[in-house]
Design an enzyme around this catalytic site. Structure first.
Site, mmCIF file in Angstrom:
data_model
loop_
_atom_site.group_PDB
_atom_site.id
_atom_site.type_symbol
_atom_site.label_atom_id
_atom_site.label_comp_id
_atom_site.label_asym_id
_atom_site.label_seq_id
_atom_site.Cartn_x
_atom_site.Cartn_y
_atom_site.Cartn_z
ATOM 1 N N ARG A 154 8.325 -1.618 2.998
ATOM 2 C CA ARG A 154 9.330 -2.146 3.940
ATOM 3 C C ARG A 154 10.739 -1.728 3.524
ATOM 4 N NH1 ARG A 154 11.178 -7.095 3.375
ATOM 5 N NH2 ARG A 154 9.174 -7.999 2.817
ATOM 6 N N ASP A 207 26.880 6.635 19.129
ATOM 7 C CA ASP A 207 25.487 6.991 19.417
ATOM 8 C C ASP A 207 25.480 8.459 19.846
ATOM 9 O OD1 ASP A 207 23.004 7.479 20.665
ATOM 10 O OD2 ASP A 207 22.792 5.397 21.313
ATOM 11 N N LYS A 221 14.027 10.753 20.704
ATOM 12 C CA LYS A 221 14.424 11.692 21.755
ATOM 13 C C LYS A 221 14.499 13.116 21.194
ATOM 14 C CE LYS A 221 14.823 7.862 24.098
ATOM 15 N NZ LYS A 221 16.087 7.169 24.237
ATOM 16 N N TYR A 240 23.717 3.059 26.693
ATOM 17 C CA TYR A 240 22.280 3.010 26.939
ATOM 18 C C TYR A 240 21.870 1.586 27.372
ATOM 19 C CZ TYR A 240 17.301 3.151 25.901
ATOM 20 O OH TYR A 240 15.940 3.058 25.986
HETATM 21 C C1 LIG Z 1 16.530 5.967 23.959
HETATM 22 C C2 LIG Z 1 17.910 5.667 23.499
HETATM 23 C C3 LIG Z 1 18.163 4.615 22.618
HETATM 24 C C4 LIG Z 1 17.065 3.692 22.132
HETATM 25 O O1 LIG Z 1 16.103 4.375 21.390
HETATM 26 P P1 LIG Z 1 14.552 3.884 21.280
HETATM 27 O O2 LIG Z 1 14.018 4.822 20.256
HETATM 28 O O3 LIG Z 1 13.947 4.010 22.630
HETATM 29 O O4 LIG Z 1 14.600 2.472 20.813
HETATM 30 C C5 LIG Z 1 19.470 4.407 22.194
HETATM 31 N N1 LIG Z 1 20.472 5.186 22.644
HETATM 32 C C6 LIG Z 1 20.258 6.212 23.500
HETATM 33 C C7 LIG Z 1 21.411 7.036 23.954
HETATM 34 C C8 LIG Z 1 18.978 6.489 23.954
HETATM 35 O O5 LIG Z 1 18.768 7.494 24.814
#
Ligand SMILES: *Cc1c(COP(=O)(O)O)cnc(C)c1O
Length: 401
Positions: A60, A185, A210, A113
């Site tokens: 963890r 982000d 992504k 997001y």
């Molecule tokens: C998909 C996404 C997230 C969240 O990510 P997960 O892996 O689905 O939890 C956060 N920020 C952006 C810009 C995203 O496209």
């Protein structure tokens, strides 16, 4: 500076962060699923447990495969420290909950997001944390709000799904002046196209699910930065709340990242060609892509990004009805909620990024009901264009010559 530090991003994506994890002459980082790590020497165990000596105790907290993943992202973003999570949302929420306390204020944009936006609107106010939402891309408004004083400036650029751009350098400088933390982000841009740390950010977040992973087969999140104490604080919160990345996911993400530079450059090329092509269709009302000179923040995008990325969106005449007809006709596209994968992926904003909103709320955010988000894959551009052309023709709106 070593030769490796001077290497370009494509080289770093292949070789970065792996060396110390290669055992038994393996050329690939192994998956080490072991939950615990044993010690015969009680003093050594103690030294590792209190952080005096490098090593692993319990899954963890840390794991070698997961750490290799973190090290590769650190190399790609040019960061000194990094920590990882089970998902991108865990990376976002752990970062917010580590630093924000009752009475604090966050300045952010309206187009974050969907999940991040929910944290801001639904959860943070329970802790009496104030969130100020600015018009995305309105640098002046963001700077003015930041100047009033805040604990954190939280940005995401380009945004989902209309790919709006915020000037990181300028707004980060305003945040620094009031002692605020700058969090960006960078999921949509990827380190191939944008390095927020170079532009003044303190912390950079990715949904590794992504583009970093790139194959839509593993969930993960990561935060990197140059101030080790900031990243350490987030790591400490995460090791206790338990949103840990799985070693198998780390392995898939590591493998995916080797081709990050290749994939993202190809995706950006395809996105540019598709954006230009869609502009010629009678059925298309608007095309949103930061690489187009018609994009309202094209100049800022050109300044702060090395490439414009693989994400675009476009709106069609006839709204939802046209979307319903058009999307099933695409042959080389997944109709799904994810993005950043090697396959072209399409979806309406009303069922993907902004499913939680009402049509009125979407309209207020500048998202037409007929908006389609496209995450360009690595297919041949000619095939993507031909596919969109046949689909547009099939719903009765031929492309102009
Ligand atoms: C998909 C996404 C997230 C969240 O990510 P997960 O892996 O689905 O939890 C956060 N920020 C952006 C810009 C995203 O496209």
């Amino acid at each position: 500076m070593s030769k490796f530090d001077q290497a370009r991003l494509g080289t770093k994506a292949v070789w970065g962060g792996e060396k110390e994890y290669l055992v038994h002459g393996a050329t690939q980082v192994p998956v080490i699923p072991s939950v615990a790590f044993g010690y015969d020497d009680m003093d050594e165990w103690y030294d590792v447990a209190i952080g005096k000596k490098k090593g692993h105790i319990y899954g963890r907290n840390t794991n070698p495969t997961v750490q290799a993943f973190e090290d590769k992202v650190k190399v790609l973003e040019g960061a000194a420290a990094g920590t990882s999570f089970s998902t991108g949302m865990a990376a976002v929420s752990n970062t917010l909950y580590t630093f924000l306390f009752p009475g604090d204020k966050v300045v952010t944009i309206k187009d974050t997001y969907g999940g991040t936006n929910k944290l801001f609107t639904e959860f943070l106010h329970k802790l009496q944390i104030e969130v100020v939402f600015c018009e995305t891309g309105n640098q002046k408004q963001i700077e003015e709000e930041v100047k009033k004083g805040c604990k954190m400036l939280y940005l995401e650029t380009p945004t989902n799904p209309t790919v709006k751009i915020t000037d990181i350098k300028q707004t980060a400088a305003a945040a620094k002046a009031v002692g605020a933390l700058v969090v960006v982000d960078n999921t949509f841009a990827t380190p191939v196209n944008q390095n927020p740390l170079e532009l003044g950010a303190d912390l950079v977040i990715h949904s590794a699910t992504k583009f970093l992973g790139g194959h839509a087969d593993a969930l993960g999140g990561v935060v990197v930065g140059n101030d080790e104490s900031l990243v350490e604080a987030i790591y400490h919160y995460r090791e206790i709340n338990g949103a840990t990345m799985d070693p198998w996911a780390a392995y898939l993400l590591l493998r995916g990242m080797k081709t990050l530079d290749l994939r993202v450059k190809r995706q950006a090329e395809n996105a540019m060609k598709l954006a230009q092509f869609l502009q010629t269709s009678d059925l298309v009302e608007g095309v949103f892509y930061p690489g187009l000179s018609t994009h309202p923040n094209h100049d800022i995008a050109k300044e702060q990004m090395k490439g414009f990325g693989g994400m675009l969106s476009f709106s069609v005449k006839g709204g939802v009805d046209t979307v319903r007809d058009l999307l099933p006709k695409l042959q080389f596209a997944n109709r799904a909620a994810n993005l950043g994968s090697v396959e072209t992926t399409v979806g309406p904003a009303r069922t993907t990024s902004h499913v939680e909103c009402t049509p009125e709320e979407r309209a207020a955010m500048g998202i037409p009901e007929g908006l389609i988000r496209v995450s360009c894959g690595i297919e041949d551009a000619e095939d993507i264009l031909a596919d969109f052309e046949q689909a547009l023709k099939a719903v009765g709106y031929p492309v102009q010559a």
